[in-house]
Design an enzyme around this catalytic site. Sequence first.
Site, PDB file in Angstrom:
ATOM      1  N   HIS A  83       0.846  -1.203   0.000  1.00  0.00           N
ATOM      2  CA  HIS A  83       0.000   0.000   0.000  1.00  0.00           C
ATOM      3  C   HIS A  83       0.878   1.250   0.000  1.00  0.00           C
ATOM      4  O   HIS A  83       0.667   2.173  -0.796  1.00  0.00           O
ATOM      5  CB  HIS A  83      -0.923  -0.015   1.229  1.00  0.00           C
ATOM      6  CG  HIS A  83      -1.566   1.314   1.503  1.00  0.00           C
ATOM      7  ND1 HIS A  83      -2.536   1.862   0.688  1.00  0.00           N
ATOM      8  CD2 HIS A  83      -1.373   2.222   2.505  1.00  0.00           C
ATOM      9  CE1 HIS A  83      -2.905   3.040   1.172  1.00  0.00           C
ATOM     10  NE2 HIS A  83      -2.213   3.288   2.262  1.00  0.00           N
ATOM     11  N   ASP A 112       5.616  22.571 -26.397  1.00  0.00           N
ATOM     12  CA  ASP A 112       5.574  21.209 -25.869  1.00  0.00           C
ATOM     13  C   ASP A 112       6.652  21.112 -24.799  1.00  0.00           C
ATOM     14  O   ASP A 112       7.302  22.102 -24.465  1.00  0.00           O
ATOM     15  CB  ASP A 112       5.822  20.179 -26.989  1.00  0.00           C
ATOM     16  CG  ASP A 112       5.151  18.835 -26.684  1.00  0.00           C
ATOM     17  OD1 ASP A 112       5.397  18.300 -25.593  1.00  0.00           O
ATOM     18  OD2 ASP A 112       4.368  18.353 -27.524  1.00  0.00           O
ATOM     19  N   TRP A 148       7.050  -0.096   3.866  1.00  0.00           N
ATOM     20  CA  TRP A 148       7.418   0.633   2.636  1.00  0.00           C
ATOM     21  C   TRP A 148       8.817   1.234   2.756  1.00  0.00           C
ATOM     22  O   TRP A 148       9.458   1.543   1.760  1.00  0.00           O
ATOM     23  CB  TRP A 148       6.391   1.717   2.299  1.00  0.00           C
ATOM     24  CG  TRP A 148       6.574   3.023   3.012  1.00  0.00           C
ATOM     25  CD1 TRP A 148       6.117   3.343   4.249  1.00  0.00           C
ATOM     26  CD2 TRP A 148       7.261   4.190   2.519  1.00  0.00           C
ATOM     27  NE1 TRP A 148       6.485   4.627   4.568  1.00  0.00           N
ATOM     28  CE2 TRP A 148       7.185   5.168   3.534  1.00  0.00           C
ATOM     29  CE3 TRP A 148       7.942   4.496   1.342  1.00  0.00           C
ATOM     30  CZ2 TRP A 148       7.766   6.435   3.401  1.00  0.00           C
ATOM     31  CZ3 TRP A 148       8.521   5.753   1.208  1.00  0.00           C
ATOM     32  CH2 TRP A 148       8.421   6.707   2.240  1.00  0.00           C
ATOM     33  N   SER A 175      12.532   6.748 -14.361  1.00  0.00           N
ATOM     34  CA  SER A 175      11.434   7.506 -14.973  1.00  0.00           C
ATOM     35  C   SER A 175      11.329   8.903 -14.356  1.00  0.00           C
ATOM     36  O   SER A 175      11.196   9.907 -15.054  1.00  0.00           O
ATOM     37  CB  SER A 175      10.121   6.741 -14.787  1.00  0.00           C
ATOM     38  OG  SER A 175       9.021   7.563 -15.084  1.00  0.00           O
ATOM     39  N   SER A 176      11.423   8.970 -13.014  1.00  0.00           N
ATOM     40  CA  SER A 176      11.334  10.264 -12.320  1.00  0.00           C
ATOM     41  C   SER A 176      12.475  11.190 -12.729  1.00  0.00           C
ATOM     42  O   SER A 176      12.266  12.392 -12.929  1.00  0.00           O
ATOM     43  CB  SER A 176      11.389  10.063 -10.802  1.00  0.00           C
ATOM     44  OG  SER A 176      10.210   9.473 -10.343  1.00  0.00           O
ATOM     45  N   HIS A 259      13.084  12.033   3.347  1.00  0.00           N
ATOM     46  CA  HIS A 259      12.455  13.281   3.794  1.00  0.00           C
ATOM     47  C   HIS A 259      12.290  14.301   2.677  1.00  0.00           C
ATOM     48  O   HIS A 259      11.210  14.872   2.539  1.00  0.00           O
ATOM     49  CB  HIS A 259      13.116  13.895   5.036  1.00  0.00           C
ATOM     50  CG  HIS A 259      12.121  14.774   5.717  1.00  0.00           C
ATOM     51  ND1 HIS A 259      11.124  14.263   6.526  1.00  0.00           N
ATOM     52  CD2 HIS A 259      11.857  16.083   5.593  1.00  0.00           C
ATOM     53  CE1 HIS A 259      10.314  15.253   6.882  1.00  0.00           C
ATOM     54  NE2 HIS A 259      10.748  16.356   6.342  1.00  0.00           N
ATOM     55  N   GLU A 261      11.750  13.492  -0.209  1.00  0.00           N
ATOM     56  CA  GLU A 261      10.643  12.866  -0.950  1.00  0.00           C
ATOM     57  C   GLU A 261       9.286  13.365  -0.462  1.00  0.00           C
ATOM     58  O   GLU A 261       8.355  13.559  -1.242  1.00  0.00           O
ATOM     59  CB  GLU A 261      10.752  11.344  -0.805  1.00  0.00           C
ATOM     60  CG  GLU A 261       9.529  10.567  -1.253  1.00  0.00           C
ATOM     61  CD  GLU A 261       9.339  10.584  -2.750  1.00  0.00           C
ATOM     62  OE1 GLU A 261       8.263  10.172  -3.193  1.00  0.00           O
ATOM     63  OE2 GLU A 261      10.252  11.015  -3.473  1.00  0.00           O
ATOM     64  N   TYR A 263       8.626  16.283   0.581  1.00  0.00           N
ATOM     65  CA  TYR A 263       8.396  17.605  -0.007  1.00  0.00           C
ATOM     66  C   TYR A 263       8.200  17.513  -1.513  1.00  0.00           C
ATOM     67  O   TYR A 263       7.498  18.346  -2.096  1.00  0.00           O
ATOM     68  CB  TYR A 263       9.541  18.553   0.386  1.00  0.00           C
ATOM     69  CG  TYR A 263       9.527  18.781   1.875  1.00  0.00           C
ATOM     70  CD1 TYR A 263       8.526  19.575   2.445  1.00  0.00           C
ATOM     71  CD2 TYR A 263      10.420  18.141   2.716  1.00  0.00           C
ATOM     72  CE1 TYR A 263       8.449  19.737   3.824  1.00  0.00           C
ATOM     73  CE2 TYR A 263      10.353  18.300   4.095  1.00  0.00           C
ATOM     74  CZ  TYR A 263       9.360  19.098   4.637  1.00  0.00           C
ATOM     75  OH  TYR A 263       9.264  19.246   6.001  1.00  0.00           O
ATOM     76  N   SER A 274      -1.732  27.532  -4.900  1.00  0.00           N
ATOM     77  CA  SER A 274      -1.355  28.932  -5.130  1.00  0.00           C
ATOM     78  C   SER A 274      -1.903  29.472  -6.445  1.00  0.00           C
ATOM     79  O   SER A 274      -1.920  30.685  -6.656  1.00  0.00           O
ATOM     80  CB  SER A 274       0.176  29.073  -5.126  1.00  0.00           C
ATOM     81  OG  SER A 274       0.705  28.633  -3.904  1.00  0.00           O
ATOM     82  N   HIS A 308      15.099  12.939  11.934  1.00  0.00           N
ATOM     83  CA  HIS A 308      13.977  13.032  12.890  1.00  0.00           C
ATOM     84  C   HIS A 308      13.060  11.807  12.784  1.00  0.00           C
ATOM     85  O   HIS A 308      12.179  11.628  13.622  1.00  0.00           O
ATOM     86  CB  HIS A 308      13.187  14.343  12.729  1.00  0.00           C
ATOM     87  CG  HIS A 308      12.447  14.489  11.442  1.00  0.00           C
ATOM     88  ND1 HIS A 308      12.196  15.707  10.875  1.00  0.00           N
ATOM     89  CD2 HIS A 308      11.893  13.592  10.600  1.00  0.00           C
ATOM     90  CE1 HIS A 308      11.524  15.555   9.756  1.00  0.00           C
ATOM     91  NE2 HIS A 308      11.323  14.278   9.570  1.00  0.00           N
ATOM     92  N   HIS A 309      13.291  10.962  11.761  1.00  0.00           N
ATOM     93  CA  HIS A 309      12.570   9.688  11.670  1.00  0.00           C
ATOM     94  C   HIS A 309      13.242   8.624  12.528  1.00  0.00           C
ATOM     95  O   HIS A 309      12.773   7.491  12.574  1.00  0.00           O
ATOM     96  CB  HIS A 309      12.545   9.202  10.215  1.00  0.00           C
ATOM     97  CG  HIS A 309      11.840  10.137   9.277  1.00  0.00           C
ATOM     98  ND1 HIS A 309      10.500  10.023   8.968  1.00  0.00           N
ATOM     99  CD2 HIS A 309      12.281  11.212   8.589  1.00  0.00           C
ATOM    100  CE1 HIS A 309      10.160  10.988   8.123  1.00  0.00           C
ATOM    101  NE2 HIS A 309      11.224  11.719   7.878  1.00  0.00           N
ATOM    102  N   THR A 334       6.916  26.833   5.615  1.00  0.00           N
ATOM    103  CA  THR A 334       5.587  26.254   5.375  1.00  0.00           C
ATOM    104  C   THR A 334       4.515  27.166   5.960  1.00  0.00           C
ATOM    105  O   THR A 334       3.471  27.400   5.351  1.00  0.00           O
ATOM    106  CB  THR A 334       5.502  24.853   5.997  1.00  0.00           C
ATOM    107  OG1 THR A 334       6.672  24.118   5.635  1.00  0.00           O
ATOM    108  CG2 THR A 334       4.282  24.104   5.505  1.00  0.00           C
ATOM    109  N   LYS A 337       3.780  30.080   3.744  1.00  0.00           N
ATOM    110  CA  LYS A 337       2.856  29.767   2.654  1.00  0.00           C
ATOM    111  C   LYS A 337       1.402  29.832   3.119  1.00  0.00           C
ATOM    112  O   LYS A 337       0.549  30.432   2.461  1.00  0.00           O
ATOM    113  CB  LYS A 337       3.154  28.371   2.098  1.00  0.00           C
ATOM    114  CG  LYS A 337       4.390  28.331   1.259  1.00  0.00           C
ATOM    115  CD  LYS A 337       4.638  26.933   0.746  1.00  0.00           C
ATOM    116  CE  LYS A 337       5.680  26.945  -0.335  1.00  0.00           C
ATOM    117  NZ  LYS A 337       5.308  27.730  -1.523  1.00  0.00           N
ATOM    118  N   ARG A 456       1.726   0.725  14.982  1.00  0.00           N
ATOM    119  CA  ARG A 456       1.273   0.530  13.600  1.00  0.00           C
ATOM    120  C   ARG A 456       1.794  -0.804  13.067  1.00  0.00           C
ATOM    121  O   ARG A 456       2.666  -1.420  13.660  1.00  0.00           O
ATOM    122  CB  ARG A 456       1.724   1.695  12.723  1.00  0.00           C
ATOM    123  CG  ARG A 456       3.181   1.719  12.384  1.00  0.00           C
ATOM    124  CD  ARG A 456       3.595   3.103  11.915  1.00  0.00           C
ATOM    125  NE  ARG A 456       4.313   3.065  10.651  1.00  0.00           N
ATOM    126  CZ  ARG A 456       5.198   4.000  10.282  1.00  0.00           C
ATOM    127  NH1 ARG A 456       5.471   5.015  11.069  1.00  0.00           N
ATOM    128  NH2 ARG A 456       5.800   3.925   9.116  1.00  0.00           N
TER     129      ARG A 456
END
Length: 541
Positions: A83, A112, A148, A175-176, A259, A261, A263, A274, A308-309, A334, A337, A456
Amino acid sequence: MSAVLPPHGNVADLHDHDDHHPHGWRRWVYATNHKDIGTLYLLFAFTMLMFGGVLALGIRAELFQPGLQIVNPELFNQLTTMHGLIMVFGAIMPAFVGFANWMIPLQIGASDMAFARMNNFSFWLMIPAAAMLASSFFMPGGAPAAGWTLYAPLTMQMGPSMDAGIFALHILGASSIMGSINIIVTILNMRAPGMTLMKMPMFVWTWLITAFLLIAVMPVLAGAITMTLTDRHFGTTFFNPAGGGDPIMFQHIFWFFGHPEVYIMILPAFGIVSQIIPAFARKQLFGYSSMVYATASIAILSFIVWAHHMYTTGMPVTGQLFFMYATMLISVPTGVKVFNWVATMWRGSMTFETPMLFAVGFIFVFTMGGFTGLILSMAPIDLQLQDGYYVVAHFHYVLVAGSLFAMFAGFYYWIPKWSGVMYKESRGKLHFWWTLISFNVTFFPMHFLGLAGMPRRYADYPMQFADFNALASVGAFFFGFAQVYFFLFIVLPCMRGVGEKAPQRPWEGAEGLEWEVPSPAPHHTFENPPKLNAEATKVIG
């Protein structure tokens, strides 16, 4: 700045090439037009969203009551792992690339994307990767079940599906990277004459910064999973303590990717919101340049907060303090914004069509997710809440309510330009309220479960967690059905061209080059780049 040549290379060739594009299946398989490729990305992402959603409903069905009802713990771990992987790499990231493909050339006045064939290749690479991920359930030993995050040493104990997963992630990463190179070159080289960097729409700015982030961090993930692969098959011991390796090193490398990722998955959402809020507040975006600098600050700071993870891995207190303060610091841009969005709405003549509802809903739920993130940034609190349901609630408020709500807002905002028809406003509003309420019913109780100590990735739990879990499971099914409704009654009619014909500028306050082309946007646009004068480049959004 060099002028943009039309696809046929003849600046004087002004007639419409609409009849010249391929038809039938060739149009899609050999697609080089940015609009077709954008559509392919969006359909692929929605398919993966549904697949990942079915896995999530399997998780919630098992957790509806204490005890083991439907799946065994091993399959439960496979569901949670797949998932996460499918939603992050198969749904959220490709969906934003779909928006980028569709909108960036239209917003900067380019004919294009810069590399049309590479654009096609970067999309079709995702199909075998998705097939490998989806088919891993049928491989010997079942799908990967290491979470994951793919932490060692669990990844060393998985069956052959782990190798398929690693290969799939490599392909998706390639691809990315190709997509990001295309986006950067397009934005830097193909803007219409007169459009300086500080006159670009915010969506273009957020994607430019996101593309640089992707190029920086995807190779880091590739390195981590390649080391995992060599540990599994080639006798290396990068993450095996018995051979002098360190499983914690995997976490450092993974989160150095992971991390930024986060953002990568939220900055394009900021760009979409925006665009929408100024249009429906009928005001210029408040503090445009501060928004650009805040976006760049988030990207830069995202590289110094990864651990921090990892507060519970036994890092020294100095390390905990550094990552704690760095994480608190990243909440400042943040907050800038959110302040700018609210200031844009302040005293605007606002109307609340579906895009605006989703944009305001985004601010509400994303801010809640941001505050729980601030709470988790504090090491003493995080030590108690680590790997519990409070964390699950936090990142779903950021990613589902953040990324997904912004995507829905962008879809409703731009679909008249894409399809040439207006969606039914009453259906859009029903989708919004159904989604917002069911989302909060699903994930808000998880904060309390986490505070009460529920971990979890567990298939079973004590009786005291039963009521909140039952509530969350019911909410999850309602949330899932809301997205099926969205596809059947909003997306499909628009794809078939059923509905009221959309005007060229369907939203009164919308400004930008994308609203200067007819609805639906013709197959070829801006073959001769529009010349922008000082007035025309006044940026709204």
